[in-house]
Design a protein around this motif. Structure first.
Motif, mmCIF file in Angstrom:
data_model
loop_
_atom_site.group_PDB
_atom_site.id
_atom_site.type_symbol
_atom_site.label_atom_id
_atom_site.label_comp_id
_atom_site.label_asym_id
_atom_site.label_seq_id
_atom_site.Cartn_x
_atom_site.Cartn_y
_atom_site.Cartn_z
ATOM 1 N N TYR A 1 34.486 34.662 41.953
ATOM 2 C CA TYR A 1 35.810 34.984 42.481
ATOM 3 C C TYR A 1 36.247 33.986 43.540
ATOM 4 C CZ TYR A 1 36.597 39.227 39.895
ATOM 5 O OH TYR A 1 36.845 40.104 38.878
ATOM 6 N N LEU B 268 37.647 31.193 41.685
ATOM 7 C CA LEU B 268 38.933 31.582 41.103
ATOM 8 C C LEU B 268 40.049 31.515 42.141
ATOM 9 C CD1 LEU B 268 39.882 32.649 38.347
ATOM 10 C CD2 LEU B 268 39.696 34.938 39.273
ATOM 11 N N LEU C 270 43.530 37.747 49.473
ATOM 12 C CA LEU C 270 43.409 38.107 48.061
ATOM 13 C C LEU C 270 41.954 38.360 47.669
ATOM 14 C CD1 LEU C 270 45.039 38.411 45.456
ATOM 15 C CD2 LEU C 270 44.591 36.015 44.981
ATOM 16 N N PHE D 75 40.354 41.883 48.058
ATOM 17 C CA PHE D 75 40.970 42.840 47.147
ATOM 18 C C PHE D 75 40.451 42.658 45.731
ATOM 19 C CE2 PHE D 75 45.093 44.203 44.945
ATOM 20 C CZ PHE D 75 44.669 45.517 44.897
ATOM 21 N N LEU D 76 40.223 41.402 45.339
ATOM 22 C CA LEU D 76 39.707 41.147 43.997
ATOM 23 C C LEU D 76 38.221 41.471 43.907
ATOM 24 C CD1 LEU D 76 41.347 37.738 42.982
ATOM 25 C CD2 LEU D 76 41.922 40.001 42.154
ATOM 26 N N PRO E 135 29.760 48.771 41.834
ATOM 27 C CA PRO E 135 28.490 49.235 41.260
ATOM 28 C C PRO E 135 27.281 48.851 42.108
ATOM 29 C CG PRO E 135 29.857 48.314 39.543
ATOM 30 C CD PRO E 135 30.554 48.033 40.830
ATOM 31 N N TYR F 76 26.988 38.629 35.423
ATOM 32 C CA TYR F 76 27.772 37.695 36.229
ATOM 33 C C TYR F 76 27.114 36.327 36.353
ATOM 34 C CZ TYR F 76 31.456 40.929 37.007
ATOM 35 O OH TYR F 76 32.528 41.751 36.788
ATOM 36 N N VAL G 295 42.455 49.918 40.433
ATOM 37 C CA VAL G 295 42.327 48.901 41.474
ATOM 38 C C VAL G 295 42.077 47.522 40.856
ATOM 39 C CG1 VAL G 295 41.041 48.238 43.512
ATOM 40 C CG2 VAL G 295 41.511 50.620 43.090
ATOM 41 N N LEU G 296 41.265 47.490 39.787
ATOM 42 C CA LEU G 296 41.022 46.214 39.114
ATOM 43 C C LEU G 296 42.319 45.649 38.533
ATOM 44 C CD1 LEU G 296 37.669 47.019 37.269
ATOM 45 C CD2 LEU G 296 37.979 45.450 39.168
ATOM 46 N N LEU H 222 45.319 46.297 39.619
ATOM 47 C CA LEU H 222 46.186 45.880 40.717
ATOM 48 C C LEU H 222 45.763 44.516 41.258
ATOM 49 C CD1 LEU H 222 46.704 49.243 42.642
ATOM 50 C CD2 LEU H 222 48.386 47.990 41.305
ATOM 51 N N GLY H 223 44.456 44.271 41.268
ATOM 52 C CA GLY H 223 43.975 42.963 41.694
ATOM 53 C C GLY H 223 44.493 41.867 40.776
ATOM 54 N N TYR H 224 44.444 42.149 39.485
ATOM 55 C CA TYR H 224 44.977 41.207 38.499
ATOM 56 C C TYR H 224 46.448 40.917 38.787
ATOM 57 C CZ TYR H 224 46.513 39.548 33.893
ATOM 58 O OH TYR H 224 47.062 38.827 32.859
ATOM 59 N N ALA I 297 48.040 41.269 41.610
ATOM 60 C CA ALA I 297 48.171 40.521 42.869
ATOM 61 C C ALA I 297 47.911 39.042 42.631
ATOM 62 C CB ALA I 297 47.207 41.072 43.916
ATOM 63 N N LEU I 298 46.892 38.750 41.829
ATOM 64 C CA LEU I 298 46.581 37.350 41.523
ATOM 65 C C LEU I 298 47.734 36.695 40.777
ATOM 66 C CD1 LEU I 298 44.307 35.219 41.663
ATOM 67 C CD2 LEU I 298 43.658 35.926 39.379
ATOM 68 N N ALA J 126 40.412 36.293 35.546
ATOM 69 C CA ALA J 126 40.314 37.532 36.336
ATOM 70 C C ALA J 126 40.215 38.738 35.417
ATOM 71 C CB ALA J 126 41.517 37.663 37.265
ATOM 72 N N ALA K 245 37.045 41.311 35.189
ATOM 73 C CA ALA K 245 37.272 42.740 35.393
ATOM 74 C C ALA K 245 36.813 43.531 34.171
ATOM 75 C CB ALA K 245 38.743 43.004 35.680
ATOM 76 N N ASP L 278 33.301 44.102 34.062
ATOM 77 C CA ASP L 278 32.859 45.045 35.087
ATOM 78 C C ASP L 278 33.073 46.492 34.656
ATOM 79 O OD1 ASP L 278 31.669 45.087 37.621
ATOM 80 O OD2 ASP L 278 33.547 45.796 38.499
ATOM 81 N N VAL M 120 30.933 49.634 35.950
ATOM 82 C CA VAL M 120 31.524 50.617 36.859
ATOM 83 C C VAL M 120 31.447 52.006 36.236
ATOM 84 C CG1 VAL M 120 33.685 51.394 37.883
ATOM 85 C CG2 VAL M 120 33.081 48.998 37.997
#
Lengths: 223, 308
Positions: A149, A152, A162, A165-166, A173, A208, B160-161, B163-165, B167-168, B185, B189, B192, B196
């Motif tokens: 990230y 990115l 940013l 938040f990302l 997890p 990841y 939230v994931l 929303l992050g997208y 925002a980016l 992104a 996500a 994930d 999650v």
């Protein structure tokens, strides 16, 4: 790839050894967070002890964001990012190196925070190896996802706001798994209590790390 | 909405979307225009969605009986699972697939990027609706607006994931750079999501199991209720598709306006320079024809209003 990774990690750690930003700013921030949690939960020991595993990991997560910001900003000045791309280093090695440097700093930070949790909250660690494994696996995941990230968001001016938040929702997890393993470790639980969570951390790390090795190059070109 | 936009024309050099099969023009002939087939499809889907939702409401509120245990509360079941299906599976799945197709070099096209963006934005709306309708059901049933149960938590995490997208995506950048960033992104996500999901399932669960798609694939409700539930799924899927089409179209226009902004600003400055109040003799000959300028000024402004 591994040689490049060692080179890049060595570079980042050397910068840290000279600038001491993580040591003098990130680690103290983690300790401050522990103090704030203590104030929020009141002077009674009981809620602090029961909350200690979660609070430890929240502090680690917040500090991770700072460590990643630092890891990115090291490359942002003087066209260092372009320099890295021109250097001919393997992007996969670059990714692993950056992640390794962050992980090394996080391990030190976690040691400091563990001592803090034991001293300030009065939590007693019963199964040490469980806690150590949780920290190691969690650290690898945090460093890998964070480095991804970070890359990115590298070219973005609003990176500072940013990135948290990302990143933070993605690493939830790790917070859940780390907290549960820590709870087992503090309570002296058997490893079987923590097995699914250890698997979860392993899966997170594997996903990841693998993605980072594959896509770090294209990400660098994109940003 | 779209028809008012496409009538306005201006003659400057704007980058359109040649990769898009459903759009014609958009280079120097003004904004990209939808083909007739695309317009027709959007309308048909829109009308079908309205009819479907109307029927669902009618069946759900008047025709179907109240439940023995839950009473009238059961009527939320005609909406909530359908909304959740769109938000959690359709929208996010589409966004993930479209992002992958964008990243894959052989299928790289801004079409996939805009499709992913549209799916995410509409998905967020549906996700919020899922949480709200679930909350309305949860308050009388569980006694709380919010429970930290696995499905609720993973739905919120997905939001939230998403929303992050978004925002980016809002970070200003060239369309290609933004597309690549966003696609990565979305990919991260998407990877994930299963992790999650498992983590919160293990964390805690007290939500009821799947009703329609259970292990035997035999619905545990029947009669008019089952049909209404099914219709709700179809109607909400149609609503999703319609919103997706419209949002996609707005995305194309946004990019068109964005790419023309600098040109427009330059021309406005030039037009100021050659304006009559200052001595006309000293001024260089005007590059653009004077008659073009007002139209060129007006068109994007109107599009900008529509697309907001």
């Amino acid at each position: 790839m591994w040689r490049d990774a060692a080179l890049v990690a060595g570079k980042d750690l050397r910068i840290e050894a000279r600038s001491k930003v993580a040591l003098s700013q990130v680690a103290p921030f983690g300790v401050v967070a522990l103090g704030l949690f203590a104030f929020a939960l009141g002077p009674d020991r009981a809620p602090m002890v029961s909350g200690a595993p979660g609070l430890f990991w929240v502090a680690v997560l917040f500090s991770t964001v700072l460590a990643i910001q630092r890891s990115v900003s090291v490359e942002s000045a003087d066209g260092a990012r372009d320099g890295l791309r021109l250097s001919g280093l393997d992007p996969a090695g670059l990714f692993l190196g950056k992640a390794l440097a962050v992980a090394a700093q996080l391990v030190v930070l976690e040691l400091v925070l563990t001592v803090g949790v034991v001293l300030l909250y009065g939590a007693a660690v019963k199964t040490v190896w469980l806690i150590a494994v949780a920290c190691l696996l969690g650290t690898v995941g945090l460093a890998a996802a964070g480095t991804l990230y970070g890359a990115l968001s590298a070219g973005i001016r609003v990176r500072e706001t940013l990135l948290p938040f990302l990143l933070l929702p993605v690493v939830t997890p790790i917070l859940l798994a780390g907290t549960r393993i820590w709870q087992a470790g503090l309570a002296g639980g058997t490893p079987s209590d923590a097995t699914p969570w250890l698997h979860l951390l392993l899966a997170f790390d594997a996903v990841y790390l693998a993605v980072g090795v594959v896509v770090y190059g294209p990400i660098q070109e994109a940003t | 909405m779209t028809s008012t936009v496409v009538t306005e024309r201006s003659d400057d050099h704007r980058r359109g979307d040649s990769a898009d099969p459903d759009l014609v023009g958009g280079t120097r002939n003004g904004p990209p225009v939808l083909s007739r087939g695309a317009v027709l499809t959007t309308r048909v889907v829109g009308v079908a969605a309205v009819v479907g939702v109307a029927f669902t409401v009618w069946l759900g509120l008047w025709v179907t009986p109240p439940d023995k245990v839950q009473g009238n509360l059961v009527r939320l079941v005609y909406i909530h699972p359908g909304v959740a299906w769109v938000a959690l599976y359709l929208a996010f799945g589409l966004a993930a697939v479209a992002s992958l197709l964008y990243l894959w070099p052989r299928t790289r096209s801004l079409f996939w990027d805009r499709l992913a963006a549209a799916a995410v934005e509409v998905g967020v709306v549906f996700n919020v609706c899922t949480l709200i309708s679930g909350s309305i059901w949860g308050r009388p049933t569980w006694g709380v607006w919010w429970a930290w149960d696995a499905r609720l938590t993973s739905t919120a995490a997905l939001l939230v994931l998403f929303l992050g997208y978004m925002a980016l995506r809002r970070v200003p950048a060239e369309p290609e750079v933004r597309a690549k960033r966003s696609a990565f992104a979305a990919l991260f996500a998407a990877l994930d999501v299963p992790i999650v999901h498992f983590s919160v399932v293990w964390w805690k669960t007290l939500h009821q199991g799947a009703t329609v798609l259970n292990a035997n694939l035999s619905p545990t409700i029947h009669g008019s209720m089952a049909w209404t539930l099914l219709l709700g799924f179809v109607a909400l899927t149609l609503v999703f598709v319609w919103m997706l089409l419209v949002r996609y179209r707005i995305g194309v226009l946004e990019d068109w306006v964005g790419s023309g902004e600098l040109d427009l600003a330059l021309r406005e400055r030039q037009a100021e320079g050659i304006a009559p109040p200052v001595a006309p003799a000293d001024v260089q000959p005007a590059p653009p024809a004077p008659a073009e300028t007002p139209a060129g000024r007006e068109a994007p402004r109107e599009i900008a209003e529509v697309s907001q």
